[in-house]
Design a protein around this motif. Structure first.
Motif, PDB file in Angstrom:
ATOM      1  N   TYR A 161       0.837  -1.208   0.000  1.00  0.00           N
ATOM      2  CA  TYR A 161       0.000   0.000   0.000  1.00  0.00           C
ATOM      3  C   TYR A 161       0.869   1.254   0.000  1.00  0.00           C
ATOM      4  O   TYR A 161       0.594   2.206  -0.702  1.00  0.00           O
ATOM      5  CB  TYR A 161      -0.880   0.066   1.261  1.00  0.00           C
TER       6      TYR A 161
ATOM      7  N   VAL B 181      -0.599   6.506   2.872  1.00  0.00           N
ATOM      8  CA  VAL B 181      -1.863   7.022   2.335  1.00  0.00           C
ATOM      9  C   VAL B 181      -1.607   8.268   1.483  1.00  0.00           C
ATOM     10  O   VAL B 181      -2.192   8.436   0.415  1.00  0.00           O
ATOM     11  CB  VAL B 181      -2.824   7.377   3.490  1.00  0.00           C
TER      12      VAL B 181
ATOM     13  N   SER C  65      -7.727   7.670   3.857  1.00  0.00           N
ATOM     14  CA  SER C  65      -7.442   6.353   4.451  1.00  0.00           C
ATOM     15  C   SER C  65      -8.711   5.513   4.551  1.00  0.00           C
ATOM     16  O   SER C  65      -8.645   4.284   4.523  1.00  0.00           O
ATOM     17  CB  SER C  65      -6.780   6.511   5.823  1.00  0.00           C
ATOM     18  N   GLN C  66      -9.857   6.161   4.666  1.00  0.00           N
ATOM     19  CA  GLN C  66     -11.117   5.416   4.782  1.00  0.00           C
ATOM     20  C   GLN C  66     -11.776   5.179   3.422  1.00  0.00           C
ATOM     21  O   GLN C  66     -12.598   4.270   3.281  1.00  0.00           O
ATOM     22  CB  GLN C  66     -12.111   6.158   5.685  1.00  0.00           C
ATOM     23  N   ILE C  67     -11.460   6.003   2.429  1.00  0.00           N
ATOM     24  CA  ILE C  67     -12.128   5.820   1.124  1.00  0.00           C
ATOM     25  C   ILE C  67     -11.269   5.018   0.148  1.00  0.00           C
ATOM     26  O   ILE C  67     -11.768   4.128  -0.512  1.00  0.00           O
ATOM     27  CB  ILE C  67     -12.565   7.167   0.500  1.00  0.00           C
ATOM     28  N   TRP C  68      -9.977   5.361   0.024  1.00  0.00           N
ATOM     29  CA  TRP C  68      -9.215   4.643  -1.018  1.00  0.00           C
ATOM     30  C   TRP C  68      -7.879   4.062  -0.567  1.00  0.00           C
ATOM     31  O   TRP C  68      -7.192   3.437  -1.368  1.00  0.00           O
ATOM     32  CB  TRP C  68      -9.026   5.519  -2.254  1.00  0.00           C
ATOM     33  N   SER C  69      -7.435   4.261   0.652  1.00  0.00           N
ATOM     34  CA  SER C  69      -6.180   3.702   1.185  1.00  0.00           C
ATOM     35  C   SER C  69      -4.923   4.300   0.568  1.00  0.00           C
ATOM     36  O   SER C  69      -4.125   4.916   1.244  1.00  0.00           O
ATOM     37  CB  SER C  69      -6.097   2.174   1.036  1.00  0.00           C
ATOM     38  N   SER C  70      -4.722   4.088  -0.724  1.00  0.00           N
ATOM     39  CA  SER C  70      -3.531   4.620  -1.375  1.00  0.00           C
ATOM     40  C   SER C  70      -3.752   4.566  -2.883  1.00  0.00           C
ATOM     41  O   SER C  70      -4.788   4.112  -3.352  1.00  0.00           O
ATOM     42  CB  SER C  70      -2.288   3.810  -0.980  1.00  0.00           C
ATOM     43  N   THR C  71      -2.762   5.047  -3.622  1.00  0.00           N
ATOM     44  CA  THR C  71      -2.852   5.123  -5.079  1.00  0.00           C
ATOM     45  C   THR C  71      -2.015   3.989  -5.669  1.00  0.00           C
ATOM     46  O   THR C  71      -0.958   3.660  -5.122  1.00  0.00           O
ATOM     47  CB  THR C  71      -2.306   6.497  -5.526  1.00  0.00           C
TER      48      THR C  71
END
Lengths: 416, 416
Positions: A50, A53, A252-258
């Motif tokens: 990951y 974030v 952090s709650q919607i997509w974590s990371s790119t």
């Protein structure tokens, strides 16, 4: 559903059904990926963690350098990377909260994003020829009025350069906007995804972050200048630690990371090595040549439009031709152009306009070719307008607009 | 901020500061990417178009096959792809609306996502040894009570197999839940990201989509079984066209589409060629061996925990040891383990537990090695517990728990 993505889907359906469509509806950049950019994605294909974030240290460092070279000194810690500038804009609206002022005309998603986040949007018109920045005086009165009525406007979104109009607000207007934002304690969310696509240096957009650095968030991405919309990467530059902390919490709650391999490619691109600079310059020249030619076609047909200064968009107003057209508003006009002539455009309604207005948006970014070979040729051509597929598209548009606006329509209209 | 992603960041900070940490806090799967999966990402590195919001035809076809092979006949049109199952879960909550019932204990993000979307979450306890599925009888009374009080519960989230407990609700419990959901007209959002990580076929989770296909949404992704969390791809299986349309509309405004090269790799993986099946089987065996050994260590130390049936998680309860521990609740317990012994775990509070409870969650997925070579060896090892880095971690944990729970602590405690 996003109007642009719905138009893309409809185009794909009609194309597969064998229809010939002159597609001017959406701004996906139809150009091949820069080979060196691909190579960086490939080299990072083993990255599966990951990571932070906010994005890898590399991509944040590169984005900080990118903005610093544009006169906005940036610390890597001020940067947050996300899977596109679109999700960043959504999360930023949630992070700031309250009502959001959006320009009119406006990119198709700002108001929809506010609404998904449970926020109200307040439309404020831009000045003629200066799309993307709500008129500062009107902004002041709209915010005061909203507050007097119990509303809670906390931010204003600007688009510099502008989609849909292809124009750039003057530095003086941006400065006024920044002053009003300071006076009214508004956060400015400045969507600068087209900032490298201003055609001449004199027109270059000035970010509100120059005038109100303490309250301006800037976003950009790789989608428009490097034609990798499908890779999904954007970056935001945050003015305060409080906003950054809130944005990272939401991310952090919607997509974590790119996507990690894409981050690695972005770190390379945002450092702007010579081949990246050359690619962006070639794409910018291509947009300029084609969009200005298409603007001429609309002008010649009698539509009104401000000079296009950036992007691959133009925003003609058919008001002067209203009497010749048998349509009540922009939806009917684009339906007519699509159904009778196979020309796909977006109506002004998709950009927040009154349905009776005859404004429509055209994008030229899908005219550059059907195949990678054609697209590569378009990018390299000294005069892309001489390429057969581009000149055929321009000729067809000329023919359609001539047919659409000829006097006999009035007679038919009067007879019916 | 997501508790797991915050723990990852804290670990990285301490690691860079030179600390030796036994990291059991989060479930990122520390394994290398399957080479063939990388090759598919590489081959698709030229794909730069957005493509459909719902995902490419290829990835939707592959996901449909994946679910169909698991007894859930699926049409590609029922599938929506997104940049991780996390954003899909968030968008699904927005799509369904109303209050959301979540299990207790629960994955760290469900309630936080509901709150970001302006929705209320209603916690309902799971049955002992059957984590992830709210007790159906308690679900019924909680929903009735919420409705009587003017609330609007419309969905229930389940995790099958479960994070944080590593257990799997019995088919009978899932069937009961499905009946209650039908009785109360609730949508079931079934997070099945660990569905390929059940250790023995007899324990395999049964999806609520078997019992209530008309109202069950299923989500999964590549993160857990193929160790590519950092690539960000998930898929959802929608039961109705109305829900699918709403989800796609929301997705179009929040994230547009999923990274195109990753979609191509996912299309390959979800078709489950033999090497993918072998990789998942090897990873599952590795998790099983290590997680069961670590569970033994906690049991031997005197903690209580249900048999782990899947995933890389375990959820020991230190209640039987309360008198020996100088702590008030799970936050103090994990702080003590982290600060005094350098063992990183997550407290039950991160999973919605009462702060006084002494439940903590351990994840074994970062014990498999520091380097790609170690991790590859762990994946291939007939007995991974004999590998020096894994056996050292198990020994260190044993030592720490022995020290933590020895009688002298009580004496020290009584003296102080």
């Amino acid at each position: 559903m996003s109007a642009t993505l719905a138009a893309d889907a409809e185009f794909e359906r009609r194309r597969l059904a064998g229809e010939q469509i002159l597609f001017l509806a959406t701004g996906e950049i139809g150009l091949p990926v820069l080979p060196e950019l691909r190579e960086h994605l490939v080299a990072a294909s083993g990255r599966n963690a990951y990571g932070p974030v906010a994005g890898s240290a590399d991509v944040r460092l590169a984005a900080a350098g990118y903005w610093s070279r544009r006169g906005l000194p940036t610390d890597p810690a001020d940067v947050v990377c996300g899977p596109g500038s679109k999700p960043l804009l959504f999360a930023l609206m949630l992070a700031v909260g309250g009502d959001v002022v959006v320009p009119v005309p406006t990119w198709v998603s700002y108001a929809a994003q506010a609404s998904l986040g449970g926020l109200r949007s307040i439309p404020v018109r831009t000045r003629p020829g200066e799309g993307g920045v709500p008129d500062p005086a009107e902004l002041r009165s709209a915010v005061r009025q909203a507050r007097a009525a119990g509303g809670d406007p906390r931010s204003v979104v600007v688009t510099l350069p502008d989609n849909p109009t292809g124009t750039i607000a003057k530095p003086e207007t941006v400065r006024e906007l920044a002053e009003v934002a300071r006076e009214l304690d508004l956060v400015i969310i400045s969507d600068e995804i087209y900032c490298d696509l201003a055609f001449v240096p004199a027109d270059q957009a000035v970010s509100p972050a120059h005038y109100a650095p303490e309250r301006t968030i800037v976003t950009t991405g790789l989608t428009k200048s490097l034609a990798v919309g499908g890779w999904r990467l954007g970056v935001a530059r945050l003015p305060t630690e409080a906003l950054r902390t809130r944005l990272i919490g939401i991310a952090s709650q919607i997509w974590s990371s790119t996507a990690a391999p894409v981050q690695a490619a972005a770190a390379y691109a945002l450092a702007e090595p010579p081949e990246v600079v050359r690619y962006v310059a070639a794409a910018r020249r291509l947009h300029e040549r084609v969009v200005r030619r298409v603007a001429d076609v609309f002008s010649t047909a009698g539509a009104e439009l401000a000079p296009v200064q950036a992007t691959c968009y133009l925003y003609p107003d058919f008001e002067p031709l209203r009497e010749r057209l048998d349509v009540a508003g922009s939806n009917e006009l684009t339906d007519l152009l699509s159904n009778r002539y196979g020309v796909a455009l977006l109506p002004g309604t998709a950009f927040g306009e009154d349905p009776r207005a005859l404004r429509i948006r055209a994008a030229t970014s899908r005219l550059y070719g059907e195949t990678d070979a054609e697209r590569t040729a378009a990018l390299a051509a000294p005069d892309p307008l001489t390429l057969p597929w581009i000149s055929a598209a321009v000729d067809r548009l000329t023919e359609v607009l001539t047919e659409l606006t000829k006097e006999s329509n009035v007679h038919r209209h009067l007879r019916s």
